[in-house]
Design a protein around this motif. Sequence first.
Motif, mmCIF file in Angstrom:
data_model
loop_
_atom_site.group_PDB
_atom_site.id
_atom_site.type_symbol
_atom_site.label_atom_id
_atom_site.label_comp_id
_atom_site.label_asym_id
_atom_site.label_seq_id
_atom_site.Cartn_x
_atom_site.Cartn_y
_atom_site.Cartn_z
ATOM 1 N N ILE A 261 55.173 19.987 -16.385
ATOM 2 C CA ILE A 261 56.501 20.132 -15.772
ATOM 3 C C ILE A 261 57.550 19.497 -16.663
ATOM 4 O O ILE A 261 58.609 20.086 -16.927
ATOM 5 C CB ILE A 261 56.519 19.539 -14.348
ATOM 6 N N LEU A 262 57.286 18.299 -17.158
ATOM 7 C CA LEU A 262 58.227 17.640 -18.070
ATOM 8 C C LEU A 262 58.454 18.494 -19.318
ATOM 9 O O LEU A 262 59.586 18.640 -19.783
ATOM 10 C CB LEU A 262 57.716 16.254 -18.462
ATOM 11 N N GLY A 263 57.373 19.069 -19.845
ATOM 12 C CA GLY A 263 57.490 19.927 -21.021
ATOM 13 C C GLY A 263 58.325 21.156 -20.750
ATOM 14 O O GLY A 263 59.178 21.542 -21.559
ATOM 15 N N TYR A 264 58.096 21.773 -19.583
ATOM 16 C CA TYR A 264 58.878 22.949 -19.209
ATOM 17 C C TYR A 264 60.356 22.584 -19.103
ATOM 18 O O TYR A 264 61.219 23.280 -19.645
ATOM 19 C CB TYR A 264 58.401 23.533 -17.876
ATOM 20 N N LEU A 265 60.665 21.505 -18.393
ATOM 21 C CA LEU A 265 62.064 21.124 -18.182
ATOM 22 C C LEU A 265 62.773 20.861 -19.508
ATOM 23 O O LEU A 265 63.897 21.328 -19.723
ATOM 24 C CB LEU A 265 62.143 19.896 -17.277
ATOM 25 N N ALA A 266 62.129 20.123 -20.402
ATOM 26 C CA ALA A 266 62.737 19.814 -21.704
ATOM 27 C C ALA A 266 62.931 21.088 -22.526
ATOM 28 O O ALA A 266 63.998 21.311 -23.118
ATOM 29 C CB ALA A 266 61.876 18.813 -22.459
ATOM 30 N N ALA A 267 61.923 21.941 -22.561
ATOM 31 C CA ALA A 267 62.014 23.167 -23.350
ATOM 32 C C ALA A 267 63.037 24.136 -22.758
ATOM 33 O O ALA A 267 63.780 24.792 -23.497
ATOM 34 C CB ALA A 267 60.643 23.828 -23.439
ATOM 35 N N HIS A 268 63.089 24.215 -21.447
ATOM 36 C CA HIS A 268 64.046 25.122 -20.812
ATOM 37 C C HIS A 268 65.474 24.661 -21.084
ATOM 38 O O HIS A 268 66.348 25.480 -21.372
ATOM 39 C CB HIS A 268 63.766 25.211 -19.310
ATOM 40 N N MET A 269 65.711 23.358 -21.020
ATOM 41 C CA MET A 269 67.059 22.843 -21.320
ATOM 42 C C MET A 269 67.417 23.099 -22.782
ATOM 43 O O MET A 269 68.571 23.342 -23.108
ATOM 44 C CB MET A 269 67.172 21.366 -20.980
ATOM 45 N N ALA A 270 66.426 23.068 -23.670
ATOM 46 C CA ALA A 270 66.648 23.345 -25.091
ATOM 47 C C ALA A 270 66.677 24.853 -25.370
ATOM 48 O O ALA A 270 66.882 25.264 -26.514
ATOM 49 C CB ALA A 270 65.561 22.682 -25.929
ATOM 50 N N ARG A 271 66.445 25.646 -24.320
ATOM 51 C CA ARG A 271 66.404 27.118 -24.417
ATOM 52 C C ARG A 271 65.341 27.590 -25.402
ATOM 53 O O ARG A 271 65.549 28.525 -26.156
ATOM 54 C CB ARG A 271 67.778 27.676 -24.717
ATOM 55 N N ASP A 272 64.197 26.914 -25.349
ATOM 56 C CA ASP A 272 63.047 27.266 -26.185
ATOM 57 C C ASP A 272 61.999 27.913 -25.281
ATOM 58 O O ASP A 272 61.160 27.243 -24.691
ATOM 59 C CB ASP A 272 62.498 26.004 -26.863
ATOM 60 N N ALA A 273 62.073 29.239 -25.158
ATOM 61 C CA ALA A 273 61.210 29.969 -24.222
ATOM 62 C C ALA A 273 59.735 29.806 -24.553
ATOM 63 O O ALA A 273 58.906 29.654 -23.656
ATOM 64 C CB ALA A 273 61.590 31.446 -24.203
ATOM 65 N N ASP A 274 59.380 29.844 -25.834
ATOM 66 C CA ASP A 274 57.968 29.728 -26.196
ATOM 67 C C ASP A 274 57.402 28.369 -25.809
ATOM 68 O O ASP A 274 56.296 28.273 -25.280
ATOM 69 C CB ASP A 274 57.766 29.991 -27.688
ATOM 70 N N ALA A 275 58.163 27.307 -26.056
ATOM 71 C CA ALA A 275 57.702 25.969 -25.672
ATOM 72 C C ALA A 275 57.637 25.843 -24.152
ATOM 73 O O ALA A 275 56.702 25.258 -23.608
ATOM 74 C CB ALA A 275 58.608 24.892 -26.263
ATOM 75 N N ALA A 276 58.611 26.407 -23.445
ATOM 76 C CA ALA A 276 58.621 26.344 -21.981
ATOM 77 C C ALA A 276 57.413 27.066 -21.403
ATOM 78 O O ALA A 276 56.835 26.632 -20.404
ATOM 79 C CB ALA A 276 59.913 26.943 -21.433
ATOM 80 N N LEU A 277 57.011 28.146 -22.027
ATOM 81 C CA LEU A 277 55.908 28.965 -21.536
ATOM 82 C C LEU A 277 54.552 28.272 -21.667
ATOM 83 O O LEU A 277 53.631 28.557 -20.905
ATOM 84 C CB LEU A 277 55.896 30.289 -22.304
ATOM 85 N N ARG A 278 54.422 27.335 -22.575
ATOM 86 C CA ARG A 278 53.131 26.692 -22.834
ATOM 87 C C ARG A 278 52.524 26.001 -21.620
ATOM 88 O O ARG A 278 51.308 25.877 -21.528
ATOM 89 C CB ARG A 278 53.268 25.676 -23.969
ATOM 90 N N GLY A 279 53.349 25.552 -20.694
ATOM 91 C CA GLY A 279 52.834 24.849 -19.529
ATOM 92 C C GLY A 279 52.370 25.747 -18.400
ATOM 93 O O GLY A 279 51.861 25.265 -17.390
ATOM 94 N N PHE A 280 52.533 27.063 -18.548
ATOM 95 C CA PHE A 280 52.219 28.006 -17.475
ATOM 96 C C PHE A 280 50.837 28.632 -17.653
ATOM 97 O O PHE A 280 50.437 28.972 -18.761
ATOM 98 C CB PHE A 280 53.260 29.130 -17.423
ATOM 99 N N ALA A 281 50.160 28.843 -16.530
ATOM 100 C CA ALA A 281 48.916 29.613 -16.529
ATOM 101 C C ALA A 281 49.252 31.064 -16.880
ATOM 102 O O ALA A 281 50.370 31.530 -16.627
ATOM 103 C CB ALA A 281 48.262 29.553 -15.148
ATOM 104 N N SER A 282 48.293 31.793 -17.429
ATOM 105 C CA SER A 282 48.538 33.189 -17.822
ATOM 106 C C SER A 282 48.839 34.082 -16.622
ATOM 107 O O SER A 282 49.448 35.137 -16.769
ATOM 108 C CB SER A 282 47.349 33.739 -18.609
ATOM 109 N N THR A 283 48.430 33.653 -15.437
ATOM 110 C CA THR A 283 48.674 34.429 -14.215
ATOM 111 C C THR A 283 49.806 33.836 -13.377
ATOM 112 O O THR A 283 49.979 34.198 -12.211
ATOM 113 C CB THR A 283 47.399 34.475 -13.359
ATOM 114 N N ALA A 284 50.590 32.943 -13.960
ATOM 115 C CA ALA A 284 51.651 32.245 -13.228
ATOM 116 C C ALA A 284 52.713 33.207 -12.712
ATOM 117 O O ALA A 284 52.851 34.340 -13.183
ATOM 118 C CB ALA A 284 52.297 31.192 -14.121
ATOM 119 N N VAL A 285 53.474 32.710 -11.743
ATOM 120 C CA VAL A 285 54.562 33.452 -11.117
ATOM 121 C C VAL A 285 55.798 32.564 -11.102
ATOM 122 O O VAL A 285 55.715 31.372 -10.791
ATOM 123 C CB VAL A 285 54.189 33.832 -9.657
ATOM 124 N N ILE A 286 56.951 33.159 -11.444
ATOM 125 C CA ILE A 286 58.240 32.493 -11.267
ATOM 126 C C ILE A 286 59.061 33.370 -10.341
ATOM 127 O O ILE A 286 59.127 34.594 -10.521
ATOM 128 C CB ILE A 286 58.991 32.294 -12.600
#
Length: 117
Positions: A16-41
Amino acid sequence: MTASTTIRPDQLPAPILGYLAAHMARDADAALRGFASTAVIVDDGTTYRGTDEIRRFLSKAGAEFSYTTDLVGAQRIDGAHWVVTNRLEGDFPGGVVDLRYRFAMDGDLIAELVIAP
């Protein structure tokens, strides 16, 4: 029903911390790393499923506006559910909004993220 517990942001799970930091930096690839392949947003009434749809969402989310994001609250609901409240201020309609990011974890990966006011 489990009562939530207010926590310090640094007590959030690492994905979650990784997603939040990457999303604020607008780094989609880094934000995606914390998600399961079957995740839902779920955001603004639209559901994004799986890696490809989530990557597209992360690449475009908020891109049409300039805004700042401040983490104003964090809660642990139980061992798999966490809520983060971010205050966004910018040039979008209304100018200020508090958004709740409700995370569901599956082990060490984010299984679901629901973003809502």
